[in-house]
Design a protein around this motif. Structure first.
Motif: not given
Length: 429
Positions: A187-189, A192-198, A112-116, A203-210
């Motif tokens: 991890l599959t679920l 899928v959520i990561f792909a939607i946000f990205y 869920c974290l930013p990877f770049e 953005t990443s899931i963590a960035e959105f939550i923050y």
């Protein structure tokens, strides 16, 4: 009033504190405390507020070692929180592979974290895990992941969505296959959520939550009203016999520790730690060393009176037993021994003292008279004045001394009345 509290209030409080999520959050967050303490200790050693000693440490190169230890403990608090919360949730469900489930939660958190990141030169660097997100900045994400993975993993095991091995297979091998299918599902679920946000929100899931949750929460808690309300709620819970520190602490700890980590990040960036530079006032140190100094209600004034001035033998005996634990911020003997629980007369100072201390401390820090707290922490059992000096220097130590004097003055007339009433009963017997 007492009957109303017993019938209408306590059942709901007990029900809330015993929910699976709150238990997992409260107990799971405890796993990060050793790492926070170790990190804070070496941060303090790397930044000792005595110039002569600080120069020796810097010249010897020890500061680099100390900062590396700090970075590998304190700066990974969100990872530890993810593992602790998920492990506790799954373990409380009676599932044997709780450790494997916690590993799944950590993998999900990293996913869920930013990877770049973008460097100062504008270059995009990929394949990294930024410590900005593994420390306080990722704490709320860690809570969501810990609880969410804990629930999904437990659900899969309970619904037999797992690979069962024969009894002849070694337990270690069997456990790994038991965790395989739930891990794939989680991890599959998450993927899928990561792909939607990205791809849809860039953005990443963590960035959105923050940005959507954590930042507003930190702003709400780090306010004059937030400090006053939490001081009030903690005292009222204790008054009803419920551990107010445990309940409020479980809810506040992630936010307060994130505030603390954000303050340290400001210092690490080379800026001065001030409110104007984005520093937070309400941190874990504020909670431990102001609002909970000598325990909930800041009862040191009451303890001093019954230890040295009480006329009632029962109170004087209690004071002799309770004064040493109270110096180490343990006050259960006082709350249940005097008692303060459901004692409407002592409710007045028990509420007013922490509320006034919290409000005045917030104002003094906001004005810059008292310093904001960095990442330096001390164990919550550290006696006042000593703790103040270690986390904030002589100004905070002096302020803690003033708080103690205020506590004595505030509790004196109330506990004196209780003391005289008890003494009168003892004489009449």
């Amino acid at each position: 009033m007492i009957g109303f509290i017993d019938r209408k209030i306590l059942p709901y409080i007990d029900k809330f504190t015993n929910t699976k999520a709150i238990l997992a959050l409260k107990d799971g967050m405890m796993y990060i405390i050793p790492f926070l303490m170790v990190g804070a200790l070496f941060l303090l050693l790397a930044n000792i507020p005595i110039p002569a000693i600080a120069n020796i440490i810097n010249d010897s190169g020890l500061s680099t070692v100390f900062n590396q230890i700090y970075a590998s403990s304190f700066s990974l608090m969100s990872i530890f929180a993810t593992a602790g919360i998920s492990y506790t949730y799954i373990k409380n469900e009676g599932i044997e592979t709780a450790l494997a489930g916690s590993f799944t939660a950590v993998a999900t958190f990293i996913l869920c974290l930013p990877f770049e990141i973008t460097s100062k030169n504008g270059d995009i660097v990929t394949g990294i895990i930024s410590k900005e997100w593994t420390s306080g900045q990722g704490m709320i994400c860690a809570i969501f992941i810990g609880l969410g993975v804990g629930w999904i993993y437990s659900f899969c095991i309970k619904k037999n969505l797992r690979i069962k091995m024969p009894d002849t297979v070694p337990p270690g091998v069997s456990a790994s296959f038991t965790a395989l299918l739930p891990t794939v599902i989680v991890l599959t679920l998450a993927g899928v959520i990561f792909a939607i946000f990205y791809y849809l929100a860039n953005t990443s899931i963590a960035e959105f939550i923050y940005s959507a949750i954590q930042t507003p929460l930190q702003g709400i808690t780090d306010s004059f009203g937030g400090v006053v309300i939490m001081a009030l709620v903690m005292s009222l819970l204790w008054f009803t016999g419920v551990h107010g520190g445990a309940i409020c602490g479980a809810i506040l700890a992630p936010i307060l520790q994130s505030n603390m980590a954000a303050n340290q990040a400001i210092l690490d960036s080379g800026q001065k730690l001030t409110v104007e530079n984005g520093g937070y006032i309400f941190t874990q140190q504020f909670w431990d060393n102001f609002l909970c100094m000598t325990g909930a209600g800041i009862v040191i004034g009451l303890v001093i009176y019954i230890s040295f001035f009480s006329k009632a033998k029962s109170l004087k005996g209690l004071g002799k037993m309770a004064i040493v634990p109270n110096l180490f911020n343990i006050n259960e003997p006082i709350i249940f021994g005097v008692p303060i629980v459901l004692n409407f007369y002592l409710l007045i100072p028990f509420i007013l003292v922490p509320v006034i201390v919290g409000a005045s401390s917030y104002i003094l820090m906001g004005l810059g008279i008292l310093p904001l707290f960095s990442g330096v922490m001390v164990p919550w059992t550290t006696p006042p004045i000593i703790s103040g000096f270690l986390i904030g220097g002589w100004k905070v130590a002096l302020w803690q001394l003033i708080i103690i004097i205020f506590s004595v003055i505030a509790y004196f007339p109330f506990i004196k009345k209780v003391d005289l009433a008890l003494r009168k009963k003892e004489v009449s017997k």
